[in-house]
Design a protein around this motif. Structure first.
Motif, PDB file in Angstrom:
ATOM      1  N   GLY A 170       0.855  -1.194   0.000  1.00 55.63           N
ATOM      2  CA  GLY A 170       0.000   0.000   0.000  1.00 55.63           C
ATOM      3  C   GLY A 170       0.883   1.233   0.000  1.00 55.63           C
ATOM      4  N   PHE A 171       0.373   2.341   0.538  1.00 51.52           N
ATOM      5  CA  PHE A 171       1.156   3.578   0.492  1.00 51.52           C
ATOM      6  C   PHE A 171       2.497   3.423   1.207  1.00 51.52           C
ATOM      7  CE2 PHE A 171      -2.856   5.555  -0.713  1.00 51.52           C
ATOM      8  CZ  PHE A 171      -2.404   6.407  -1.704  1.00 51.52           C
ATOM      9  N   GLY A 172       2.473   2.848   2.429  1.00 53.33           N
ATOM     10  CA  GLY A 172       3.715   2.717   3.188  1.00 53.33           C
ATOM     11  C   GLY A 172       4.686   1.781   2.493  1.00 53.33           C
ATOM     12  N   ASP A 196       2.448  -8.942  -1.354  1.00 52.13           N
ATOM     13  CA  ASP A 196       1.092  -8.405  -1.179  1.00 52.13           C
ATOM     14  C   ASP A 196       0.092  -9.459  -1.646  1.00 52.13           C
ATOM     15  OD1 ASP A 196      -0.015  -5.204  -0.888  1.00 52.13           O
ATOM     16  OD2 ASP A 196      -1.435  -6.699  -1.613  1.00 52.13           O
ATOM     17  N   ARG A 197      -1.118  -9.387  -1.080  1.00 48.16           N
ATOM     18  CA  ARG A 197      -2.145 -10.350  -1.507  1.00 48.16           C
ATOM     19  C   ARG A 197      -2.655 -10.028  -2.908  1.00 48.16           C
ATOM     20  NH1 ARG A 197      -6.036  -7.795   2.580  1.00 48.16           N
ATOM     21  NH2 ARG A 197      -5.576  -9.570   3.899  1.00 48.16           N
ATOM     22  N   THR A 204      -6.047   4.493  -2.995  1.00 44.80           N
ATOM     23  CA  THR A 204      -7.347   4.520  -2.297  1.00 44.80           C
ATOM     24  C   THR A 204      -8.077   5.869  -2.348  1.00 44.80           C
ATOM     25  OG1 THR A 204      -6.131   4.872  -0.253  1.00 44.80           O
ATOM     26  CG2 THR A 204      -6.883   2.632  -0.692  1.00 44.80           C
ATOM     27  N   GLU A 239      -0.699 -14.302   0.800  1.00 45.80           N
ATOM     28  CA  GLU A 239      -1.275 -13.835   2.060  1.00 45.80           C
ATOM     29  C   GLU A 239      -0.247 -14.006   3.180  1.00 45.80           C
ATOM     30  OE1 GLU A 239      -4.430 -12.755   1.765  1.00 45.80           O
ATOM     31  OE2 GLU A 239      -4.662 -12.248   3.881  1.00 45.80           O
ATOM     32  N   VAL A 240       0.074 -12.928   3.868  1.00 42.62           N
ATOM     33  CA  VAL A 240       0.997 -13.031   5.007  1.00 42.62           C
ATOM     34  C   VAL A 240       0.253 -13.729   6.142  1.00 42.62           C
ATOM     35  CG1 VAL A 240       2.379 -11.751   6.683  1.00 42.62           C
ATOM     36  CG2 VAL A 240       2.135 -10.884   4.343  1.00 42.62           C
ATOM     37  N   LEU A 266       0.997  -3.482   6.554  1.00 42.55           N
ATOM     38  CA  LEU A 266      -0.170  -4.263   6.131  1.00 42.55           C
ATOM     39  C   LEU A 266      -1.490  -3.509   6.246  1.00 42.55           C
ATOM     40  CD1 LEU A 266       1.084  -7.658   7.525  1.00 42.55           C
ATOM     41  CD2 LEU A 266       0.804  -7.047   5.123  1.00 42.55           C
ATOM     42  N   GLY A 267      -1.428  -2.217   6.608  1.00 42.65           N
ATOM     43  CA  GLY A 267      -2.618  -1.372   6.530  1.00 42.65           C
ATOM     44  C   GLY A 267      -3.704  -1.730   7.522  1.00 42.65           C
ATOM     45  N   ASP A 461      -0.853   2.478   8.670  1.00 43.98           N
ATOM     46  CA  ASP A 461      -2.046   2.393   9.516  1.00 43.98           C
ATOM     47  C   ASP A 461      -1.887   1.405  10.671  1.00 43.98           C
ATOM     48  OD1 ASP A 461      -3.165   4.139   7.762  1.00 43.98           O
ATOM     49  OD2 ASP A 461      -4.818   2.841   7.132  1.00 43.98           O
ATOM     50  N   PRO A 476      -3.960   7.647  10.948  1.00 40.59           N
ATOM     51  CA  PRO A 476      -3.807   6.661   9.863  1.00 40.59           C
ATOM     52  C   PRO A 476      -4.220   7.248   8.518  1.00 40.59           C
ATOM     53  CG  PRO A 476      -5.789   6.193  11.142  1.00 40.59           C
ATOM     54  CD  PRO A 476      -5.167   7.406  11.752  1.00 40.59           C
ATOM     55  N   VAL A 477      -3.339   8.025   7.919  1.00 43.36           N
ATOM     56  CA  VAL A 477      -3.637   8.631   6.611  1.00 43.36           C
ATOM     57  C   VAL A 477      -2.473   8.374   5.657  1.00 43.36           C
ATOM     58  CG1 VAL A 477      -5.220  10.437   7.424  1.00 43.36           C
ATOM     59  CG2 VAL A 477      -2.763  10.865   7.418  1.00 43.36           C
ATOM     60  N   ALA A 478      -2.756   8.539   4.369  1.00 37.17           N
ATOM     61  CA  ALA A 478      -1.771   8.191   3.348  1.00 37.17           C
ATOM     62  C   ALA A 478      -0.456   8.982   3.465  1.00 37.17           C
ATOM     63  CB  ALA A 478      -2.393   8.357   1.963  1.00 37.17           C
ATOM     64  N   PRO A 479      -0.488  10.313   3.661  1.00 32.25           N
ATOM     65  CA  PRO A 479       0.797  11.029   3.713  1.00 32.25           C
ATOM     66  C   PRO A 479       1.710  10.521   4.831  1.00 32.25           C
ATOM     67  CG  PRO A 479      -1.018  12.586   3.529  1.00 32.25           C
ATOM     68  CD  PRO A 479      -1.628  11.241   3.748  1.00 32.25           C
ATOM     69  N   TYR A 542      -3.796  15.097  -6.614  1.00 35.52           N
ATOM     70  CA  TYR A 542      -3.876  13.657  -6.856  1.00 35.52           C
ATOM     71  C   TYR A 542      -3.193  13.266  -8.159  1.00 35.52           C
ATOM     72  CZ  TYR A 542      -6.683  12.963  -2.732  1.00 35.52           C
ATOM     73  OH  TYR A 542      -7.105  12.892  -1.437  1.00 35.52           O
TER      74      TYR A 542
HETATM   75  C1  LIG Z   1     -11.746   4.698   0.303  1.00 35.92           C
HETATM   76  C2  LIG Z   1     -10.559   5.280   1.006  1.00 35.92           C
HETATM   77  C3  LIG Z   1     -10.217   6.594   0.770  1.00 35.92           C
HETATM   78  C4  LIG Z   1      -9.133   7.154   1.421  1.00 35.92           C
HETATM   79  N1  LIG Z   1      -8.828   8.449   1.155  1.00 35.92           N
HETATM   80  C5  LIG Z   1      -7.759   8.992   1.749  1.00 35.92           C
HETATM   81  C6  LIG Z   1      -7.400  10.324   1.447  1.00 35.92           C
HETATM   82  O1  LIG Z   1      -8.053  10.996   0.653  1.00 35.92           O
HETATM   83  N2  LIG Z   1      -6.304  10.833   2.062  1.00 35.92           N
HETATM   84  C7  LIG Z   1      -5.568  10.094   2.954  1.00 35.92           C
HETATM   85  O2  LIG Z   1      -4.581  10.591   3.478  1.00 35.92           O
HETATM   86  N3  LIG Z   1      -5.887   8.831   3.261  1.00 35.92           N
HETATM   87  C8  LIG Z   1      -6.957   8.260   2.679  1.00 35.92           C
HETATM   88  N4  LIG Z   1      -7.289   6.969   2.974  1.00 35.92           N
HETATM   89  C9  LIG Z   1      -6.488   6.239   3.979  1.00 35.92           C
HETATM   90  C10 LIG Z   1      -5.231   5.682   3.336  1.00 35.92           C
HETATM   91  O3  LIG Z   1      -5.584   4.869   2.244  1.00 35.92           O
HETATM   92  C11 LIG Z   1      -4.461   4.866   4.357  1.00 35.92           C
HETATM   93  O4  LIG Z   1      -4.153   5.667   5.465  1.00 35.92           O
HETATM   94  C12 LIG Z   1      -3.177   4.342   3.747  1.00 35.92           C
HETATM   95  O5  LIG Z   1      -3.479   3.542   2.632  1.00 35.92           O
HETATM   96  C13 LIG Z   1      -2.391   3.526   4.757  1.00 35.92           C
HETATM   97  O6  LIG Z   1      -1.271   2.988   4.120  1.00 35.92           O
HETATM   98  P1  LIG Z   1      -0.679   1.579   4.575  1.00 35.92           P
HETATM   99  O7  LIG Z   1       0.544   1.352   3.782  1.00 35.92           O
HETATM  100  O8  LIG Z   1      -0.589   1.527   6.052  1.00 35.92           O
HETATM  101  O9  LIG Z   1      -1.799   0.520   4.188  1.00 35.92           O
HETATM  102  P2  LIG Z   1      -2.521   0.231   2.824  1.00 35.92           P
HETATM  103  O10 LIG Z   1      -2.314   1.325   1.860  1.00 35.92           O
HETATM  104  O11 LIG Z   1      -3.910  -0.148   3.169  1.00 35.92           O
HETATM  105  O12 LIG Z   1      -1.760  -1.051   2.279  1.00 35.92           O
HETATM  106  C14 LIG Z   1      -1.802  -2.292   2.911  1.00 35.92           C
HETATM  107  C15 LIG Z   1      -1.396  -3.329   1.874  1.00 35.92           C
HETATM  108  O13 LIG Z   1      -1.194  -4.559   2.534  1.00 35.92           O
HETATM  109  C16 LIG Z   1      -1.833  -5.593   1.809  1.00 35.92           C
HETATM  110  N5  LIG Z   1      -2.208  -6.602   2.799  1.00 35.92           N
HETATM  111  C17 LIG Z   1      -2.959  -6.431   3.904  1.00 35.92           C
HETATM  112  N6  LIG Z   1      -3.020  -7.574   4.609  1.00 35.92           N
HETATM  113  C18 LIG Z   1      -2.290  -8.483   3.923  1.00 35.92           C
HETATM  114  C19 LIG Z   1      -1.960  -9.847   4.151  1.00 35.92           C
HETATM  115  N7  LIG Z   1      -2.378 -10.505   5.228  1.00 35.92           N
HETATM  116  N8  LIG Z   1      -1.192 -10.469   3.243  1.00 35.92           N
HETATM  117  C20 LIG Z   1      -0.745  -9.819   2.144  1.00 35.92           C
HETATM  118  N9  LIG Z   1      -1.014  -8.531   1.895  1.00 35.92           N
HETATM  119  C21 LIG Z   1      -1.771  -7.872   2.773  1.00 35.92           C
HETATM  120  C22 LIG Z   1      -3.011  -4.931   1.133  1.00 35.92           C
HETATM  121  O14 LIG Z   1      -3.375  -5.636  -0.044  1.00 35.92           O
HETATM  122  C23 LIG Z   1      -2.467  -3.539   0.821  1.00 35.92           C
HETATM  123  O15 LIG Z   1      -1.889  -3.484  -0.454  1.00 35.92           O
HETATM  124  C24 LIG Z   1      -8.369   6.379   2.329  1.00 35.92           C
HETATM  125  C25 LIG Z   1      -8.695   5.044   2.556  1.00 35.92           C
HETATM  126  C26 LIG Z   1      -9.778   4.497   1.897  1.00 35.92           C
HETATM  127  C27 LIG Z   1     -10.113   3.049   2.130  1.00 35.92           C
END
Ligand SMILES: Cc1cc2nc3c(=O)[nH]c(=O)nc-3n(C[C@H](O)[C@H](O)[C@H](O)COP(=O)(O)OP(=O)(O)OC[C@H]3O[C@@H](n4cnc5c(N)ncnc54)[C@H](O)[C@@H]3O)c2cc1C
Length: 591
Positions: A170-172, A196-197, A204, A239-240, A266-267, A461, A476-479, A542
């Motif tokens: 995901g983003f991280g 990743d799965r 997102t 799947e982890v 893993l978000g 997240d 828990p936000v994308a930036p 974006y």
């Molecule tokens: C609809 C929506 C809109 C959003 N809009 C915004 C916005 O406008 N601005 C903003 O700042 N934030 C927004 N967010 C929040 C933002 O997406 C998250 O904060 C951000 O994605 C977190 O990044 P991350 O890397 O922690 O997790 P994620 O980006 O969620 O990535 C997690 C990754 O891990 C993978 N994964 C998870 N579990 C497993 C597993 N067991 N095995 C293998 N792979 C796995 C997933 O497939 C995914 O690719 C939004 C979220 C959603 C759902």
């Protein structure tokens, strides 16, 4: 080289294409305006041209920024920095940070040497060799080609590339991977494996627009295999399942993957506060599949509504309840409203007064993290469009044909509950032996490392990192996830090169949310604005952040086409779609 030149040219071409499009648009409207409505449309065309020029200038600025990057990569003396031994590198800001040389924890893994946790995957065939640039594949031969069937320990200390495994793209995870690939491009220090799965990254923030049919899956998906153009990368789709921190192994289904450094990203996943009814009847919005399911569901509701003779059942079909008035909830409510008003009502002969969109939240205002004046402006806009707000209201139950508010105080007849009411960290983090908060986020130190395991980083997240300056955890936000990914990767590179880690710090520059229909709310460095100008800034932000030059080009072209044509309303009924029977056989709404 190819990967570096690409964005520059795409930005410039997008800018030129857009300018050509707007010029045609301008002259067309000017002609129509002078002959029919005189000034009103003419002013609109002028506004669009001005906004278009702003867009072009910003696009060019983005292009120039890419050129700056290109110069740095080509070693031109533009902002070039030298990294000396013993100095941590801040890859995010592109400059050297002078910090004390590594402490005992950071020196736990010395350059070129890795601990004795060299295990062989059970199913070596699961590994996919990525494109290699000047890399000696023999370094990995022991790991990848071992004939052993089970796990096999190797010599106490080996000199080979360190294995950096990133869990979650995901983003991280994506930005951690990109930073590692960039920083290790010409080095033999490490090999990167991303897990990743899904086999693609999901952008997102644009999912609400996919759910509303404004954009398609191809705009927001970026295949991980494309990253192999940016450096040598292994990707494993799976799947982890388990973590063995003592053995330095993660289990991806039945495959054991050894690591020297691990990044866990893993978000999060939707949380229903233990309410089974909400969980089984709520539509979530966390993936492309979710977004397409919502889009198909809403279009199918209209297909059913046009042949439903009973007005009560028709209203039930045409009522959408969105739970959660954070950015995702507000965006999906606004986008669906726009889809219905701008497209569906033009094709489906239903009475507009029978369509209802409700936004329900337990708090006293929408978008609680936004400045109050923007929140108020957003609320006024949505209410004026006809979206009903139910604040200070809890959703306590749901069935096939209703949503229950405040423990039965009110029953809303509906077939559509969209849940954006809460999230929790990915459930697999429960298997990570580490200290966690009550919410399940993993406690890490200021360098994003797991206490007691300096080779394990948890970001995004799923992590709990204190913002010491404001005495609260980062949200828990994308930036935040992006910057944590970059910081974790930079700290791994620092450790590989024998330097100390650097603390994670992040300053918010603002927030932004789209309201559909060419409107957005923007708070940038304390400057607050909304409406059409907000929308242009939202689009630019974006466009800049979207991953992949092709996705950026597609986004611009699609937005141009959307201005000329209606959205696609063909709808796929997928096998796991909610059943909406044809004809008035629904029975009474209610629990
Ligand atoms: C609809 C929506 C809109 C959003 N809009 C915004 C916005 O406008 N601005 C903003 O700042 N934030 C927004 N967010 C929040 C933002 O997406 C998250 O904060 C951000 O994605 C977190 O990044 P991350 O890397 O922690 O997790 P994620 O980006 O969620 O990535 C997690 C990754 O891990 C993978 N994964 C998870 N579990 C497993 C597993 N067991 N095995 C293998 N792979 C796995 C997933 O497939 C995914 O690719 C939004 C979220 C959603 C759902």
């Amino acid at each position: 080289m190819h990967g570096v030149l690409h964005p520059l040219f795409v930005h410039l071409h997008i800018a030129l294409l857009f300018m050509a499009f707007l010029t045609t648009y301008y002259w067309f409207f000017k002609g129509v305006a002078t002959s029919i409505f005189e000034n009103r449309i003419y002013n609109l065309a002028r506004f669009n041209t001005a906004a278009g020029l702003l867009f072009v200038l910003l696009s060019m600025a983005a292009g120039i920024r890419e050129a700056g990057r290109l110069c740095r990569v080509l070693q031109f003396p533009v902002g070039q920095v030298a990294v000396r031994e013993g100095q941590p590198r801040d890859t995010d800001r592109g400059r050297v940070q002078r910090l004390p040389v590594a402490g005992p924890e950071a020196a736990a893994v010395s350059p070129g040497e890795h601990p004795s946790h060299d295990l062989v995957p059970r199913h070596a065939a699961g590994w996919v060799p990525a494109r290699r640039r000047g890399h000696d594949a023999r370094h990995h031969a022991r790991v990848l080609r071992s004939p052993a069937g089970g796990l096999e320990r190797m010599s106490a200390t080996t000199t080979r590339p360190a294995r950096v495994v990133v869990l979650g793209g995901g983003f991280g995870g994506l930005y951690a991977t990109l930073t590692l690939l960039k920083e290790l491009a010409d080095s033999e220090l490490a090999e990167v494996t991303l897990v990743d799965r899904r086999n693609y990254f999901t952008f997102t923030p644009l999912l609400p627009e996919v759910a509303a049919g404004t954009l398609g899956a191809s705009h927001v998906c970026y295949p991980f295999r494309s990253l192999s153009k940016k450096g040598r990368l292994h990707f494993i789709q799976g799947e982890v399942r388990e973590f063995d921190l003592d053995e330095h192994v993660v289990w991806i289904e039945n495959l054991a993957i050894p690591y020297d450094y691990l990044v866990v990203a893993l978000g999060s996943t939707p949380f229903f506060f233990g309410n089974q009814q909400l969980e089984s009847h709520g539509l979530t919005l966390t993936s492309v599949a979710d977004a397409l399911a919502i889009r198909n569901h809403v279009i199918r509701l209209f297909e059913r509504a046009v042949v439903e003779p009973d007005p009560g059942l028709r209203r039930q079909l045409l009522t959408v309840v969105v739970v959660g008035a954070g950015p995702s909830g507000v965006e999906i409510a606004a986008e669906l409203h726009h889809l219905i008003r701008s497209t569906l009502l033009a094709y489906y002969p239903v009475d507009a007064s029978e369509v209802r969109i409700l936004l329900v939240d337990g708090g006293d205002r929408i978008l609680p993290h936004f400045p109050r004046e923007l929140t108020n402006a957003g609320r006024t806009q949505l209410v004026e469009r006809g979206i009903e707000m139910k604040l200070m209201t809890r959703v306590t139950g749901a069935g096939d044909q209703h949503v229950e508010l405040n423990a039965g105080e009110e029953i809303i007849p509906t077939r559509t509950l969209i849940w954006t009411g809460g999230t929790v960290p990915s459930p697999v983090l429960a298997r990570l032996p580490a200290k966690k908060t009550g919410r399940g986020t993993v406690l890490v130190d200021e360098c994003l490392r797991l206490p007691g395991h300096p080779e394990v980083y948890v970001i995004g997240d799923g992590s709990h990192v204190m913002d010491r300056r404001h005495q609260r955890p980062y949200p828990p936000v994308a930036p935040v996830a992006i910057r944590q990914g970059v910081r974790a990767a930079a700290n791994i590179v620092n450790s590989l090169e024998g330097r100390g880690g650097e603390s994670f710090e992040f300053d918010f520059t603002g927030n932004i949310v789209g309201l559909g229909g060419g409107m957005a709310l923007v708070n940038f460095l304390g400057i607050k604005f909304h409406g059409r100008l907000g929308w242009w800034v939202y689009r630019m932000a974006y466009l800049q952040r979207l991953v992949g030059a092709k996705n950026k080009a597609l986004l611009v072209l699609t937005l141009g086409l959307n201005a000329l044509f209606d959205r696609d309303i063909s709808c796929e009924t997928l096998p796991d779609a909610r059943s909406i029977p044809l004809g008035g056989s629904y029975g009474d709404a209610g629990p």
